[in-house]
Scaffold this motif. Structure first.
Motif, PDB file in Angstrom:
ATOM      1  N   THR A  44       0.855  -1.191   0.000  1.00 56.66           N
ATOM      2  CA  THR A  44       0.000   0.000   0.000  1.00 56.66           C
ATOM      3  C   THR A  44       0.891   1.241   0.000  1.00 56.66           C
ATOM      4  O   THR A  44       2.080   1.166   0.331  1.00 56.66           O
ATOM      5  N   TYR A  45       0.286   2.385  -0.340  1.00 56.52           N
ATOM      6  CA  TYR A  45       1.048   3.632  -0.305  1.00 56.52           C
ATOM      7  C   TYR A  45       1.530   3.923   1.117  1.00 56.52           C
ATOM      8  O   TYR A  45       2.608   4.475   1.315  1.00 56.52           O
ATOM      9  N   GLU A  46       0.725   3.554   2.096  1.00 51.82           N
ATOM     10  CA  GLU A  46       1.121   3.758   3.485  1.00 51.82           C
ATOM     11  C   GLU A  46       2.376   2.941   3.814  1.00 51.82           C
ATOM     12  O   GLU A  46       3.318   3.450   4.426  1.00 51.82           O
ATOM     13  N   GLU A  47       2.387   1.668   3.394  1.00 52.17           N
ATOM     14  CA  GLU A  47       3.558   0.828   3.631  1.00 52.17           C
ATOM     15  C   GLU A  47       4.772   1.357   2.874  1.00 52.17           C
ATOM     16  O   GLU A  47       5.884   1.382   3.404  1.00 52.17           O
ATOM     17  N   MET A  48       4.564   1.779   1.628  1.00 48.12           N
ATOM     18  CA  MET A  48       5.666   2.336   0.838  1.00 48.12           C
ATOM     19  C   MET A  48       6.252   3.561   1.534  1.00 48.12           C
ATOM     20  O   MET A  48       7.472   3.728   1.598  1.00 48.12           O
ATOM     21  N   ALA A  49       5.385   4.420   2.053  1.00 50.98           N
ATOM     22  CA  ALA A  49       5.836   5.633   2.738  1.00 50.98           C
ATOM     23  C   ALA A  49       6.676   5.277   3.964  1.00 50.98           C
ATOM     24  O   ALA A  49       7.731   5.879   4.197  1.00 50.98           O
ATOM     25  N   ASP A  50       6.222   4.297   4.741  1.00 52.98           N
ATOM     26  CA  ASP A  50       6.975   3.863   5.918  1.00 52.98           C
ATOM     27  C   ASP A  50       8.333   3.282   5.532  1.00 52.98           C
ATOM     28  O   ASP A  50       9.342   3.591   6.149  1.00 52.98           O
TER      29      ASP A  50
ATOM     30  N   LEU B 178      10.105   3.707   2.726  1.00 48.43           N
ATOM     31  CA  LEU B 178      10.993   4.655   2.067  1.00 48.43           C
ATOM     32  C   LEU B 178      11.247   5.914   2.880  1.00 48.43           C
ATOM     33  O   LEU B 178      12.102   6.722   2.529  1.00 48.43           O
ATOM     34  N   GLY B 179      10.487   6.105   3.953  1.00 58.49           N
ATOM     35  CA  GLY B 179      10.692   7.259   4.812  1.00 58.49           C
ATOM     36  C   GLY B 179      10.224   8.570   4.201  1.00 58.49           C
ATOM     37  O   GLY B 179      10.829   9.619   4.434  1.00 58.49           O
ATOM     38  N   ILE B 180       9.146   8.521   3.413  1.00 60.69           N
ATOM     39  CA  ILE B 180       8.575   9.718   2.797  1.00 60.69           C
ATOM     40  C   ILE B 180       7.075   9.734   3.063  1.00 60.69           C
ATOM     41  O   ILE B 180       6.517   8.770   3.579  1.00 60.69           O
ATOM     42  N   THR B 181       6.414  10.832   2.688  1.00 61.14           N
ATOM     43  CA  THR B 181       4.974  10.934   2.914  1.00 61.14           C
ATOM     44  C   THR B 181       4.202  10.138   1.857  1.00 61.14           C
ATOM     45  O   THR B 181       4.725   9.842   0.779  1.00 61.14           O
ATOM     46  N   GLN B 182       2.944   9.830   2.176  1.00 61.71           N
ATOM     47  CA  GLN B 182       2.096   9.112   1.226  1.00 61.71           C
ATOM     48  C   GLN B 182       1.868   9.937  -0.038  1.00 61.71           C
ATOM     49  O   GLN B 182       1.839   9.383  -1.140  1.00 61.71           O
ATOM     50  N   ASN B 183       1.712  11.241   0.109  1.00 63.46           N
ATOM     51  CA  ASN B 183       1.536  12.085  -1.075  1.00 63.46           C
ATOM     52  C   ASN B 183       2.770  12.039  -1.969  1.00 63.46           C
ATOM     53  O   ASN B 183       2.653  12.002  -3.188  1.00 63.46           O
ATOM     54  N   ASN B 184       3.936  12.052  -1.351  1.00 65.91           N
ATOM     55  CA  ASN B 184       5.179  11.951  -2.119  1.00 65.91           C
ATOM     56  C   ASN B 184       5.248  10.609  -2.847  1.00 65.91           C
ATOM     57  O   ASN B 184       5.700  10.533  -3.986  1.00 65.91           O
ATOM     58  N   VAL B 185       4.799   9.539  -2.189  1.00 67.10           N
ATOM     59  CA  VAL B 185       4.760   8.221  -2.824  1.00 67.10           C
ATOM     60  C   VAL B 185       3.861   8.268  -4.058  1.00 67.10           C
ATOM     61  O   VAL B 185       4.232   7.771  -5.126  1.00 67.10           O
ATOM     62  N   ARG B 186       2.686   8.864  -3.915  1.00 68.03           N
ATOM     63  CA  ARG B 186       1.749   8.943  -5.045  1.00 68.03           C
ATOM     64  C   ARG B 186       2.365   9.698  -6.227  1.00 68.03           C
ATOM     65  O   ARG B 186       2.276   9.257  -7.367  1.00 68.03           O
TER      66      ARG B 186
END
Length: 141
Positions: A107-113, A115-123
């Protein structure tokens, strides 16, 4: 995605396990265990890739360039998969990390965690990587 052949993948696997073993005593459960594990594995893989690209190996001077992943098994989609692997191979290390996380259905939430970035940045970054892959797949080789 971060190793060219089976021997390199096995070495990378062993290095990841070693780093996980060393880091386990400092695990504090602030994030899910799987996120912590994935983050360490990804950092080790990227560090290993950077180290190998700085030190030219004898095989890199050969006539062929190693593939990003093993060749796909023969079948109706084999050519499409080969083109996809080739396109992924042309991405940066960070872009490859996004593709790998996406292919593992994180999920974007897992990716953010991880990679250490925000969910918006992931998107935003995922959208850019997808656009870049589309461009690489539509341009002639």
């Amino acid at each position: 995605m971060y190793s060219a052949n089976a021997d390199d993948r096995q070495d990378l696997y062993q290095e990841i396990v070693l780093q996980l073993w060393r880091a386990y005593p400092s695990y504090e459960a602030r994030a899910k265990f799987s996120t912590w594990l994935y983050r360490i594995a990804l950092n080790v893989a990227i560090s290993d890739l950077r180290q190998r690209t700085r030190k030219p190996a004898a095989e890199r001077f050969g006539p062929t360039v190693p593939d990003v992943a093993p060749p796909p098994e023969p079948g109706p989609d084999a050519e499409d998969l080969a083109q996809l692997y080739h396109a992924i191979g042309r991405l940066s290390d960070v872009e490859k990390a996004f593709v790998l996380l996406y292919l593992e259905e994180r999920t974007y939430e897992e990716m953010a965690d991880i990679l250490g970035i925000t969910q918006n940045n992931v998107r935003v970054k995922m959208h850019r990587v997808q656009d870049k892959l589309r461009h690489l797949l539509t341009q002639p080789a």
